[in-house]
Write a protein that holds these residues in place. Structure first.
Motif, PDB file in Angstrom:
ATOM      1  N   UNK A 211     -33.149 -91.749 -55.746  1.00 49.03           N
ATOM      2  CA  UNK A 211     -33.669 -90.783 -56.717  1.00 49.03           C
ATOM      3  C   UNK A 211     -34.859 -89.997 -56.188  1.00 49.03           C
ATOM      4  N   UNK A 212     -35.410 -90.374 -55.023  1.00 42.92           N
ATOM      5  CA  UNK A 212     -36.621 -89.717 -54.531  1.00 42.92           C
ATOM      6  C   UNK A 212     -36.377 -88.252 -54.181  1.00 42.92           C
ATOM      7  N   UNK A 213     -35.266 -87.958 -53.486  1.00 44.37           N
ATOM      8  CA  UNK A 213     -35.029 -86.581 -53.033  1.00 44.37           C
ATOM      9  C   UNK A 213     -34.933 -85.600 -54.202  1.00 44.37           C
ATOM     10  N   UNK A 214     -34.101 -85.855 -55.222  1.00 41.86           N
ATOM     11  CA  UNK A 214     -34.071 -84.905 -56.344  1.00 41.86           C
ATOM     12  C   UNK A 214     -35.392 -84.849 -57.109  1.00 41.86           C
ATOM     13  N   UNK A 215     -36.115 -85.969 -57.174  1.00 43.84           N
ATOM     14  CA  UNK A 215     -37.419 -85.976 -57.838  1.00 43.84           C
ATOM     15  C   UNK A 215     -38.405 -85.067 -57.104  1.00 43.84           C
ATOM     16  N   UNK A 216     -38.552 -85.283 -55.802  1.00 44.61           N
ATOM     17  CA  UNK A 216     -39.494 -84.463 -55.035  1.00 44.61           C
ATOM     18  C   UNK A 216     -39.083 -82.995 -55.048  1.00 44.61           C
ATOM     19  N   UNK A 217     -37.778 -82.750 -54.960  1.00 46.56           N
ATOM     20  CA  UNK A 217     -37.316 -81.358 -54.950  1.00 46.56           C
ATOM     21  C   UNK A 217     -37.603 -80.674 -56.289  1.00 46.56           C
ATOM     22  N   UNK A 218     -37.273 -81.341 -57.396  1.00 45.79           N
ATOM     23  CA  UNK A 218     -37.401 -80.707 -58.701  1.00 45.79           C
ATOM     24  C   UNK A 218     -38.823 -80.609 -59.208  1.00 45.79           C
ATOM     25  N   UNK A 219     -39.639 -81.605 -58.883  1.00 45.76           N
ATOM     26  CA  UNK A 219     -40.973 -81.687 -59.482  1.00 45.76           C
ATOM     27  C   UNK A 219     -42.067 -81.189 -58.540  1.00 45.76           C
ATOM     28  N   UNK A 220     -41.841 -81.285 -57.234  1.00 44.57           N
ATOM     29  CA  UNK A 220     -42.857 -80.858 -56.272  1.00 44.57           C
ATOM     30  C   UNK A 220     -42.426 -79.621 -55.476  1.00 44.57           C
ATOM     31  N   UNK A 221     -41.301 -79.731 -54.755  1.00 41.12           N
ATOM     32  CA  UNK A 221     -40.977 -78.702 -53.772  1.00 41.12           C
ATOM     33  C   UNK A 221     -40.576 -77.368 -54.405  1.00 41.12           C
ATOM     34  N   UNK A 222     -39.731 -77.389 -55.419  1.00 39.63           N
ATOM     35  CA  UNK A 222     -39.330 -76.130 -56.042  1.00 39.63           C
ATOM     36  C   UNK A 222     -40.506 -75.413 -56.711  1.00 39.63           C
ATOM     37  N   UNK A 223     -41.355 -76.120 -57.493  1.00 44.37           N
ATOM     38  CA  UNK A 223     -42.540 -75.426 -58.013  1.00 44.37           C
ATOM     39  C   UNK A 223     -43.455 -74.892 -56.915  1.00 44.37           C
ATOM     40  N   UNK A 224     -43.554 -75.624 -55.790  1.00 44.01           N
ATOM     41  CA  UNK A 224     -44.449 -75.188 -54.726  1.00 44.01           C
ATOM     42  C   UNK A 224     -43.987 -73.895 -54.080  1.00 44.01           C
ATOM     43  N   UNK A 225     -42.675 -73.629 -54.072  1.00 44.11           N
ATOM     44  CA  UNK A 225     -42.210 -72.360 -53.506  1.00 44.11           C
ATOM     45  C   UNK A 225     -42.717 -71.177 -54.315  1.00 44.11           C
ATOM     46  N   UNK A 226     -43.046 -71.404 -55.567  1.00 47.03           N
ATOM     47  CA  UNK A 226     -43.573 -70.330 -56.424  1.00 47.03           C
ATOM     48  C   UNK A 226     -45.093 -70.267 -56.383  1.00 47.03           C
ATOM     49  N   UNK A 227     -45.740 -71.412 -56.484  1.00 47.53           N
ATOM     50  CA  UNK A 227     -47.199 -71.411 -56.611  1.00 47.53           C
ATOM     51  C   UNK A 227     -47.905 -71.433 -55.257  1.00 47.53           C
ATOM     52  N   UNK A 228     -47.192 -71.792 -54.186  1.00 45.54           N
ATOM     53  CA  UNK A 228     -47.767 -71.788 -52.834  1.00 45.54           C
ATOM     54  C   UNK A 228     -46.676 -71.348 -51.856  1.00 45.54           C
ATOM     55  N   UNK A 229     -46.254 -70.066 -51.940  1.00 45.45           N
ATOM     56  CA  UNK A 229     -45.118 -69.622 -51.135  1.00 45.45           C
ATOM     57  C   UNK A 229     -45.336 -69.738 -49.633  1.00 45.45           C
ATOM     58  N   UNK A 230     -46.583 -69.757 -49.185  1.00 47.49           N
ATOM     59  CA  UNK A 230     -46.840 -69.916 -47.753  1.00 47.49           C
ATOM     60  C   UNK A 230     -46.528 -71.329 -47.269  1.00 47.49           C
ATOM     61  N   UNK A 231     -46.508 -72.303 -48.204  1.00 51.59           N
ATOM     62  CA  UNK A 231     -46.266 -73.692 -47.822  1.00 51.59           C
ATOM     63  C   UNK A 231     -47.457 -74.361 -47.173  1.00 51.59           C
ATOM     64  N   UNK A 232     -48.610 -73.711 -47.176  1.00 48.67           N
ATOM     65  CA  UNK A 232     -49.773 -74.248 -46.469  1.00 48.67           C
ATOM     66  C   UNK A 232     -50.220 -75.584 -47.030  1.00 48.67           C
TER      67      UNK A 232
END
Length: 311
Positions: A211-232
């Protein structure tokens, strides 16, 4: 780390959500921004409740009375953070465009993470907790706050991040403890874990990984593409995790050797990366941009010279 001083700091720096000034008005924002921001704070409330459950389990696992009280203060912190996040979600839900619910991946992941802390060896559980706290504090919360760009969020996030900095300091202290000769000696004297608990631990780890991969993707990584598009910021958080894994005592743990071995295979063996890259990403729970080694040899040597407190 002086645990007595840390406990004093934990108790002195408590605060109340009611102390924040909720009388102000949110800034004007687009429909898409409002929906995204309210969803992020809704998910943040769920993440903080999960963190509270994890610290409650760590309090039960801890043997040192001072450490137990520190973890108890962390539970109070996370309950307060969840309350603040939900109030921020309500504050920015000006137009009520939709009904907001926590991300389903978060809901599915929560019981497996709590079981992992309950049944896995403490160094494995602490590794996941430390990683989660780093991503939450170094990357997600700060990036959401910058994206919101509003005084209400800034006031709350300053206090939340102050609390989270204490949590990370204790996380690193626990990493150091589990890497110490003292811990290894105590672990060697303990009776062998029974079959039933080993089965529960294996099942908890399997559920965590699944369950870790969908959790990290949905809750961390996808929002981060919007709020920190540089990925820094997300890369900075994972760089800190990678460097922590290179410290003497940490990298010798069987679980650390397994995770570092997967990362080395992904980075250093092009054939294995081509054949097994997706499987490795699924096992670790992150995508290729974060599996790539983010530190260099100078970073590693510098970290090896530093104490865990300095890190």
């Amino acid at each position: 780390m002086d645990l007595a001083r840390m406990l004093d700091k934990c108790e002195r720096e408590q605060w109340n959500v009611g102390e924040l000034d909720w009388s102000r008005r949110p800034r004007e924002m687009s429909r898409d921004d409002e929906i995204a921001i309210v969803q992020y704070f809704t998910d943040m409330a769920g993440i903080e409740r999960l963190a509270g459950a994890l610290f409650a389990q760590q309090r039960k696992n801890a043997e040192d009375p001072t450490l137990q009280r520190i973890f108890e203060s962390f539970v109070k912190d996370e309950v307060r953070h969840a309350h603040a996040a939900q109030m921020l979600a309500d504050f920015y839900d000006v137009h009520h465009y939709q009904i907001y619910r926590p991300n389903p991946a978060l809901t599915r992941f929560t019981p497996h993470f709590v079981n992992a802390v309950r049944y896995l060896s403490p160094e494995i559980a602490n590794a996941y907790i430390t990683g989660g706290e780093l991503v939450l504090d170094v990357a997600l919360l700060r990036s959401i706050n910058d994206y919101v760009g509003d005084e209400m969020s800034a006031q709350a996030m300053d206090l939340i991040n102050r609390d989270e900095s204490r949590h990370i300091a204790v996380d690193f202290h626990m990493v150091e403890y589990y890497a110490s000769e003292e811990y290894h000696a105590r672990a060697a004297r303990r009776p062998r874990v029974g079959l039933a608990r080993r089965v529960k631990g294996a099942w908890a780890l399997a559920g965590l990984i699944y369950h870790a991969a969908p959790f990290f993707r949905g809750v961390f990584f996808e929002p981060m593409t919007r709020v920190d598009p540089s990925g820094r910021r997300i890369k900075e958080a994972f760089k800190r995790m990678q460097i922590l894994g290179t410290k003497s005592g940490v990298r010798e743990h069987p679980f650390s050797r397994f995770m570092i071995g997967l990362q080395d295979l992904y980075n250093d063996n092009p054939v294995a990366r081509l054949l097994f890259g997706r499987l490795i990403q699924r096992l670790v729970g992150i995508d290729d941009s974060l599996l790539i080694r983010l530190y260099d040899e100078r970073d590693r040597q510098r970290a090896e010279r530093m104490s865990f407190d300095e890190l």
